[in-house]
Scaffold this motif. Structure first.
Motif, PDB file in Angstrom:
ATOM      1  N   ILE A  91      -1.242  28.607 -22.844  1.00  0.00           N
ATOM      2  CA  ILE A  91      -1.726  28.401 -24.453  1.00  0.00           C
ATOM      3  C   ILE A  91      -3.228  28.228 -24.387  1.00  0.00           C
ATOM      4  CG2 ILE A  91      -1.592  26.852 -26.369  1.00  0.00           C
ATOM      5  CD1 ILE A  91       0.830  28.753 -25.632  1.00  0.00           C
ATOM      6  N   ALA A  92      -3.686  27.521 -23.479  1.00  0.00           N
ATOM      7  CA  ALA A  92      -5.493  27.252 -23.737  1.00  0.00           C
ATOM      8  C   ALA A  92      -6.000  28.565 -23.869  1.00  0.00           C
ATOM      9  CB  ALA A  92      -6.085  26.315 -22.419  1.00  0.00           C
ATOM     10  N   PRO A  93      -6.003  29.756 -23.093  1.00  0.00           N
ATOM     11  CA  PRO A  93      -6.826  30.841 -23.474  1.00  0.00           C
ATOM     12  C   PRO A  93      -6.295  31.472 -24.849  1.00  0.00           C
ATOM     13  CG  PRO A  93      -5.461  31.248 -21.355  1.00  0.00           C
ATOM     14  CD  PRO A  93      -5.217  29.569 -21.879  1.00  0.00           C
ATOM     15  N   ILE A  94      -5.275  31.393 -25.088  1.00  0.00           N
ATOM     16  CA  ILE A  94      -4.556  31.922 -26.283  1.00  0.00           C
ATOM     17  C   ILE A  94      -4.990  31.121 -27.483  1.00  0.00           C
ATOM     18  CG2 ILE A  94      -2.812  32.289 -27.768  1.00  0.00           C
ATOM     19  CD1 ILE A  94      -1.085  32.866 -25.024  1.00  0.00           C
ATOM     20  N   VAL A  95      -5.242  30.001 -27.440  1.00  0.00           N
ATOM     21  CA  VAL A  95      -6.108  29.057 -28.429  1.00  0.00           C
ATOM     22  C   VAL A  95      -7.506  29.488 -28.710  1.00  0.00           C
ATOM     23  CG1 VAL A  95      -6.851  26.839 -29.223  1.00  0.00           C
ATOM     24  CG2 VAL A  95      -4.406  27.415 -28.530  1.00  0.00           C
ATOM     25  N   ASP A  96      -8.143  29.571 -27.469  1.00  0.00           N
ATOM     26  CA  ASP A  96      -9.571  30.198 -27.399  1.00  0.00           C
ATOM     27  C   ASP A  96      -9.782  31.314 -28.295  1.00  0.00           C
ATOM     28  OD1 ASP A  96     -10.267  27.742 -25.940  1.00  0.00           O
ATOM     29  OD2 ASP A  96     -10.104  28.999 -23.970  1.00  0.00           O
ATOM     30  N   GLU A  97      -8.856  32.467 -27.953  1.00  0.00           N
ATOM     31  CA  GLU A  97      -8.976  33.681 -28.801  1.00  0.00           C
ATOM     32  C   GLU A  97      -8.585  33.511 -29.996  1.00  0.00           C
ATOM     33  OE1 GLU A  97      -7.740  37.628 -26.674  1.00  0.00           O
ATOM     34  OE2 GLU A  97      -6.372  36.204 -25.821  1.00  0.00           O
ATOM     35  N   ALA A  98      -7.659  32.520 -30.577  1.00  0.00           N
ATOM     36  CA  ALA A  98      -7.316  32.363 -31.713  1.00  0.00           C
ATOM     37  C   ALA A  98      -8.519  31.924 -32.751  1.00  0.00           C
ATOM     38  CB  ALA A  98      -6.226  31.468 -32.144  1.00  0.00           C
ATOM     39  N   ILE A  99      -9.293  30.917 -32.002  1.00  0.00           N
ATOM     40  CA  ILE A  99     -10.403  30.345 -32.462  1.00  0.00           C
ATOM     41  C   ILE A  99     -11.528  31.495 -32.748  1.00  0.00           C
ATOM     42  CG2 ILE A  99     -12.518  28.651 -32.278  1.00  0.00           C
ATOM     43  CD1 ILE A  99     -10.098  26.947 -30.599  1.00  0.00           C
ATOM     44  N   ALA A 100     -11.528  32.250 -31.663  1.00  0.00           N
ATOM     45  CA  ALA A 100     -12.639  33.171 -31.707  1.00  0.00           C
ATOM     46  C   ALA A 100     -12.382  34.222 -32.881  1.00  0.00           C
ATOM     47  CB  ALA A 100     -12.799  33.910 -30.319  1.00  0.00           C
ATOM     48  N   ILE A 101     -11.262  34.656 -33.122  1.00  0.00           N
ATOM     49  CA  ILE A 101     -11.065  35.703 -34.174  1.00  0.00           C
ATOM     50  C   ILE A 101     -11.044  35.070 -35.528  1.00  0.00           C
ATOM     51  CG2 ILE A 101      -9.856  37.146 -32.445  1.00  0.00           C
ATOM     52  CD1 ILE A 101      -6.999  36.334 -33.747  1.00  0.00           C
ATOM     53  N   GLY A 102     -10.923  33.853 -35.786  1.00  0.00           N
ATOM     54  CA  GLY A 102     -11.036  33.181 -37.071  1.00  0.00           C
ATOM     55  C   GLY A 102      -9.524  33.085 -37.634  1.00  0.00           C
ATOM     56  N   ALA A 103      -8.424  32.970 -36.685  1.00  0.00           N
ATOM     57  CA  ALA A 103      -7.009  32.718 -37.280  1.00  0.00           C
ATOM     58  C   ALA A 103      -7.005  31.470 -37.812  1.00  0.00           C
ATOM     59  CB  ALA A 103      -5.918  32.851 -36.072  1.00  0.00           C
ATOM     60  N   GLN A 109       6.065  28.061 -29.998  1.00  0.00           N
ATOM     61  CA  GLN A 109       7.507  28.110 -30.279  1.00  0.00           C
ATOM     62  C   GLN A 109       8.229  27.043 -29.509  1.00  0.00           C
ATOM     63  OE1 GLN A 109       8.011  30.801 -33.227  1.00  0.00           O
ATOM     64  NE2 GLN A 109       9.719  30.207 -32.076  1.00  0.00           N
ATOM     65  N   LEU A 110       9.495  27.042 -29.860  1.00  0.00           N
ATOM     66  CA  LEU A 110      10.313  25.919 -29.005  1.00  0.00           C
ATOM     67  C   LEU A 110       9.950  25.822 -27.523  1.00  0.00           C
ATOM     68  CD1 LEU A 110      13.775  26.247 -30.526  1.00  0.00           C
ATOM     69  CD2 LEU A 110      12.293  24.417 -31.208  1.00  0.00           C
ATOM     70  N   GLY A 111       9.564  24.753 -27.292  1.00  0.00           N
ATOM     71  CA  GLY A 111       9.596  24.222 -25.630  1.00  0.00           C
ATOM     72  C   GLY A 111       8.181  24.373 -25.244  1.00  0.00           C
ATOM     73  N   ILE A 112       7.235  24.815 -26.190  1.00  0.00           N
ATOM     74  CA  ILE A 112       5.765  25.095 -25.942  1.00  0.00           C
ATOM     75  C   ILE A 112       4.843  24.179 -26.380  1.00  0.00           C
ATOM     76  CG2 ILE A 112       3.830  26.898 -26.071  1.00  0.00           C
ATOM     77  CD1 ILE A 112       6.286  29.036 -26.197  1.00  0.00           C
ATOM     78  N   ARG A 113       4.371  23.199 -25.574  1.00  0.00           N
ATOM     79  CA  ARG A 113       3.310  22.392 -26.028  1.00  0.00           C
ATOM     80  C   ARG A 113       1.950  22.489 -25.327  1.00  0.00           C
ATOM     81  NH1 ARG A 113       5.008  18.822 -29.252  1.00  0.00           N
ATOM     82  NH2 ARG A 113       3.607  17.350 -28.904  1.00  0.00           N
ATOM     83  N   HIS A 114       0.800  22.035 -25.587  1.00  0.00           N
ATOM     84  CA  HIS A 114      -0.202  22.050 -25.035  1.00  0.00           C
ATOM     85  C   HIS A 114      -1.319  21.270 -25.831  1.00  0.00           C
ATOM     86  CE1 HIS A 114      -3.741  22.958 -22.776  1.00  0.00           C
ATOM     87  NE2 HIS A 114      -3.291  23.557 -21.916  1.00  0.00           N
ATOM     88  N   PRO A 115      -1.178  19.691 -25.779  1.00  0.00           N
ATOM     89  CA  PRO A 115      -1.973  18.847 -26.474  1.00  0.00           C
ATOM     90  C   PRO A 115      -3.386  19.082 -26.302  1.00  0.00           C
ATOM     91  CG  PRO A 115      -0.080  17.808 -25.252  1.00  0.00           C
ATOM     92  CD  PRO A 115      -0.314  19.125 -24.587  1.00  0.00           C
ATOM     93  N   ALA A 116      -3.904  19.452 -25.322  1.00  0.00           N
ATOM     94  CA  ALA A 116      -5.281  19.626 -25.247  1.00  0.00           C
ATOM     95  C   ALA A 116      -5.706  20.868 -26.128  1.00  0.00           C
ATOM     96  CB  ALA A 116      -5.914  19.706 -23.975  1.00  0.00           C
ATOM     97  N   ALA A 117      -4.988  21.985 -25.827  1.00  0.00           N
ATOM     98  CA  ALA A 117      -5.348  23.032 -26.710  1.00  0.00           C
ATOM     99  C   ALA A 117      -5.228  22.906 -28.229  1.00  0.00           C
ATOM    100  CB  ALA A 117      -4.653  24.318 -26.182  1.00  0.00           C
ATOM    101  N   ALA A 118      -3.948  22.092 -28.452  1.00  0.00           N
ATOM    102  CA  ALA A 118      -3.736  21.808 -29.904  1.00  0.00           C
ATOM    103  C   ALA A 118      -4.904  21.147 -30.577  1.00  0.00           C
ATOM    104  CB  ALA A 118      -2.676  21.175 -30.069  1.00  0.00           C
ATOM    105  N   ALA A 119      -5.566  20.223 -29.734  1.00  0.00           N
ATOM    106  CA  ALA A 119      -6.527  19.158 -30.191  1.00  0.00           C
ATOM    107  C   ALA A 119      -7.779  20.145 -30.466  1.00  0.00           C
ATOM    108  CB  ALA A 119      -6.862  18.154 -29.304  1.00  0.00           C
ATOM    109  N   GLN A 120      -8.070  21.114 -29.599  1.00  0.00           N
ATOM    110  CA  GLN A 120      -9.210  22.006 -29.694  1.00  0.00           C
ATOM    111  C   GLN A 120      -8.908  22.772 -30.899  1.00  0.00           C
ATOM    112  OE1 GLN A 120      -9.683  24.819 -26.201  1.00  0.00           O
ATOM    113  NE2 GLN A 120     -11.483  25.559 -27.477  1.00  0.00           N
TER     114      GLN A 120
END
Length: 149
Positions: A91-103, A109-120
């Motif tokens: 998830i962390a690199p996906i979140v990095d991309e989501a931030i970079a593209i301006g999402a 989805q269910l069963g997927i958690r990443h507290p550090a990436a969520a906080a970022q």
């Protein structure tokens, strides 16, 4: 700038995302109809959302061109919501991309958690949902009259 994680009360976040995020990049969208990612994306597409498949091993899913990455997809499409069908450790690199593209938002989805990436993501102003099904939440909110029919 659109409202972010700190300005929308928690109880209003899911309806806000599902009302304002009409173009959804689905990271890990499988072209196989028996996979959950396909089922959820097909449902959301049937509800009028634009689906952008992100899968480096597919060329097209649900009649839409597939992209190898969010970054590539964002060069051709405007993306509001990033819906993640990947393992938590991815998830962390996906979140990095989501931030970079301006999402506007990231949905794990269910069963997927990443507290550090969520906080970022939240620190960057994105709305974040973890460990919930987009399709189930859409159906529930729609049945309660909290989303346009």
């Amino acid at each position: 700038m659109s409202p972010g994680a700190t300005t929308i009360p928690p109880a209003d976040r899911l309806p806000y995302i599902l009302t304002h995020c009409r173009t959804i990049a689905v990271v890990g969208l499988s072209p196989k109809p028996h996979r959950a990612s396909f089922d959820v994306a097909r449902y959301m597409q049937g509800q009028g959302y634009r689906i952008i498949p992100v899968n480096p091993n597919a060329t097209e899913v649900l009649g839409e061109k597939a992209y190898a990455s969010l970054t590539e997809a964002a060069q051709h499409e405007h993306i509001d919501l990033v819906n993640c069908f990947r393992n938590s450790e991815d998830i962390a690199p996906i979140v990095d991309e989501a931030i970079a593209i301006g999402a506007k938002a990231v949905w794990m989805q269910l069963g997927i958690r990443h507290p550090a990436a969520a906080a970022q993501a939240e620190a960057a102003g994105l709305l974040v949902v973890q460990d919930r099904c987009l399709m189930v939440d859409h159906r529930v909110l729609q049945s309660r009259g909290l989303l346009p029919a």
